[in-house]
Design a protein around this motif. Structure first.
Motif, PDB file in Angstrom:
ATOM      1  N   ILE A  51       0.841  -1.198   0.000  1.00  0.00           N
ATOM      2  CA  ILE A  51       0.000   0.000   0.000  1.00  0.00           C
ATOM      3  C   ILE A  51       0.876   1.249   0.000  1.00  0.00           C
ATOM      4  O   ILE A  51       1.847   1.335   0.751  1.00  0.00           O
ATOM      5  CB  ILE A  51      -0.926   0.013   1.230  1.00  0.00           C
ATOM      6  N   VAL A  52       0.508   2.203  -0.848  1.00  0.00           N
ATOM      7  CA  VAL A  52       1.150   3.520  -0.879  1.00  0.00           C
ATOM      8  C   VAL A  52       0.165   4.534  -0.315  1.00  0.00           C
ATOM      9  O   VAL A  52      -1.007   4.572  -0.706  1.00  0.00           O
ATOM     10  CB  VAL A  52       1.548   3.927  -2.307  1.00  0.00           C
ATOM     11  N   LEU A  53       0.613   5.360   0.621  1.00  0.00           N
ATOM     12  CA  LEU A  53      -0.208   6.420   1.201  1.00  0.00           C
ATOM     13  C   LEU A  53       0.399   7.763   0.816  1.00  0.00           C
ATOM     14  O   LEU A  53       1.562   8.039   1.127  1.00  0.00           O
ATOM     15  CB  LEU A  53      -0.255   6.271   2.722  1.00  0.00           C
ATOM     16  N   GLN A  54      -0.389   8.583   0.119  1.00  0.00           N
ATOM     17  CA  GLN A  54       0.120   9.860  -0.382  1.00  0.00           C
ATOM     18  C   GLN A  54      -0.950  10.947  -0.258  1.00  0.00           C
ATOM     19  O   GLN A  54      -2.105  10.670   0.051  1.00  0.00           O
ATOM     20  CB  GLN A  54       0.532   9.721  -1.851  1.00  0.00           C
ATOM     21  N   GLY A  55      -0.541  12.192  -0.501  1.00  0.00           N
ATOM     22  CA  GLY A  55      -1.467  13.308  -0.495  1.00  0.00           C
ATOM     23  C   GLY A  55      -1.666  13.856  -1.894  1.00  0.00           C
ATOM     24  O   GLY A  55      -0.755  13.814  -2.715  1.00  0.00           O
ATOM     25  N   ALA A  56      -2.855  14.359  -2.173  1.00  0.00           N
ATOM     26  CA  ALA A  56      -3.119  14.989  -3.462  1.00  0.00           C
ATOM     27  C   ALA A  56      -2.481  16.378  -3.498  1.00  0.00           C
ATOM     28  O   ALA A  56      -2.341  17.048  -2.475  1.00  0.00           O
ATOM     29  CB  ALA A  56      -4.624  15.095  -3.699  1.00  0.00           C
ATOM     30  N   GLY A  57      -2.066  16.786  -4.695  1.00  0.00           N
ATOM     31  CA  GLY A  57      -1.474  18.111  -4.833  1.00  0.00           C
ATOM     32  C   GLY A  57      -0.035  18.150  -4.371  1.00  0.00           C
ATOM     33  O   GLY A  57       0.665  17.141  -4.395  1.00  0.00           O
ATOM     34  N   GLY A  58       0.395  19.300  -3.904  1.00  0.00           N
ATOM     35  CA  GLY A  58       1.807  19.476  -3.566  1.00  0.00           C
ATOM     36  C   GLY A  58       2.164  19.197  -2.127  1.00  0.00           C
ATOM     37  O   GLY A  58       3.294  19.482  -1.715  1.00  0.00           O
ATOM     38  N   HIS A  59       1.228  18.653  -1.345  1.00  0.00           N
ATOM     39  CA  HIS A  59       1.493  18.437   0.079  1.00  0.00           C
ATOM     40  C   HIS A  59       0.955  17.081   0.520  1.00  0.00           C
ATOM     41  O   HIS A  59      -0.002  16.557  -0.065  1.00  0.00           O
ATOM     42  CB  HIS A  59       0.866  19.543   0.927  1.00  0.00           C
TER      43      HIS A  59
END
Length: 265
Positions: A51-59
Motif C-alpha cells: 500500500i502507498v499512502l500519499q497526499g493529493a497536490g503538492g502536500h
C-alpha cells in the motif's frame, strides 16, 4: 458529498490518496471515517500486497482541520471534549489497522507534513520523501498534545530527545534532516517521488506477504517484550512461515539458484 480519500489498485499495489488538496489534505471527520473503513477493507484483501499512502497536490498532510476545532469552541467544555474524543477514537482505530494489517505501507510524502501527517509517516512501515518535504509536529502550536500514535512511533523512530524537541519547540525539519534522524528511509527529487515509491511498492508486492505480516508483528512487539518473550514470538512466527507456500518456494528457489516467485500464500 465528494470523497476525501481515493483508493486505486494497480496490480497488487493499492494507492491511497488523501484528497483535500485545497486544505493541504487536512484531516476532518469525513476523512477519518473514510481512512478507517478503507484500510479495514484493504487489510482483508488477499489481492492487495502493498500500500502507498500519499497526499493529493503538492502536500502530504497539514494535520487536523483547524476549522473543525474552531467550531468546537462554541460548544460547552464537556460537549467539546466528547466530540474530540469521538473523532480521535476513529483516528486511533485507523492507526491500529495500519499497524496490524499484513501488507507493508509506504508513506510517500512531499511538501507540508504536519500534525497527524507526522503521525502517519511515523506509523507507516516505510517512508519516501521528496526533497521539498518539511516536517513539523505543530500540535503545541494550537495548544494540543499529539495523537494518532505520534508519541508511540516517533520516539521509537528518532529517539525520545529528538521527539521531545520537535514537539515542544515545533521547529521544522527538512527532508534531509528527517533522513538523518531515521524518520524516513529515502529522499528523492520531487519529480521522482511517484516513480520511486511505486517501484518500491511493486517490489514489496512481489514478496512473501505472510512473512512481511509477521515481521510487522515482531517489530511492533519488540519494545514491550522481554528478550524471552521476543524469542518465543520469533520462534512461533518462523514456524508459521515454514508451512506457507512462499517458504517452500523461497527455499526451493534458493537451492535451484533462481529468483523466488512468491504468491503471498
Amino acid at each position: 458529498m465528494a470523497k476525501t480519500v481515493d483508493i486505486e489498485q494497480q496490480g497488487a499495489v493499492a494507492t491511497v490518496t488523501l484528497n483535500r488538496p485545497a486544505s493541504l489534505n487536512a484531516l476532518n471527520g469525513q476523512m477519518s471515517y473514510e481512512l478507517r473503513d478503507g484500510f479495514k477493507e484493504l487489510a482483508g484483501s488477499a489481492h492487495i500486497r502493498a500500500i502507498v499512502l500519499q497526499g493529493a497536490g503538492g502536500h502530504f498532510m497539514a494535520g487536523g482541520d483547524i476549522s473543525f476545532f474552531k467550531k468546537s469552541l462554541d460548544l460547552p467544555a464537556d460537549a467539546r471534549q466528547q466530540k474530540v474524543t469521538e473523532l480521535v477514537g476513529v483516528v486511533h482505530e485507523f492507526v491500529t489497522i495500519m499497524r496490524t494489517m499484513p501488507q507493508p505501507i509506504i508513506a510517500s510524502v512531499r511538501g507540508n507534513v504536519a500534525g497527524f501527517g507526522m503521525s502517519l509517516v511515523a506509523a507507516a512501515d516505510l517512508a519516501v520523501a521528496a526533497d521539498n518535504a518539511l516536517f513539523t509536529q505543530a500540535y503545541c502550536q494550537i495548544g494540543a498534545s499529539p495523537d494518532g500514535g505520534n508519541t508511540f512511533f516517533l520516539p521509537r523512530a528518532i529517539g525520545s530527545k529528538r521527539a521531545m524537541a520537535m514537539t515542544l519547540l515545533n521547529d521544522p525539519v527538512s527532508a534531509e534532516q528527517a533522513l538523518a534522524m531515521g524518520l524516513v528511509n529515502q529522499v528523492v527529487p520531487d519529480g521522482e517521488l511517484a516513480s520511486t515509491t511505486l517501484k518500491l511498492a511493486g517490489r514489496l508486492a512481489k514478496g512473501p506477504t505472510q512473512a512481511y505480516a509477521r515481521v510487522k508483528e515482531l517489530i511492533n512487539s519488540t519494545m514491550s517484550n522481554s528478550l524471552q518473550q521476543q524469542l518465543d514470538a520469533e520462534q512461533e512466527r518462523f514456524a508459521l512461515c515454514s508451512v506457507s507456500q512462499d517458504f517452500a518456494e523461497g527455499v526451493t528457489a534458493f537451492m535451484e539458484k533462481r529468483k523466488a516467485d512468491f504468491t503471498g500464500e
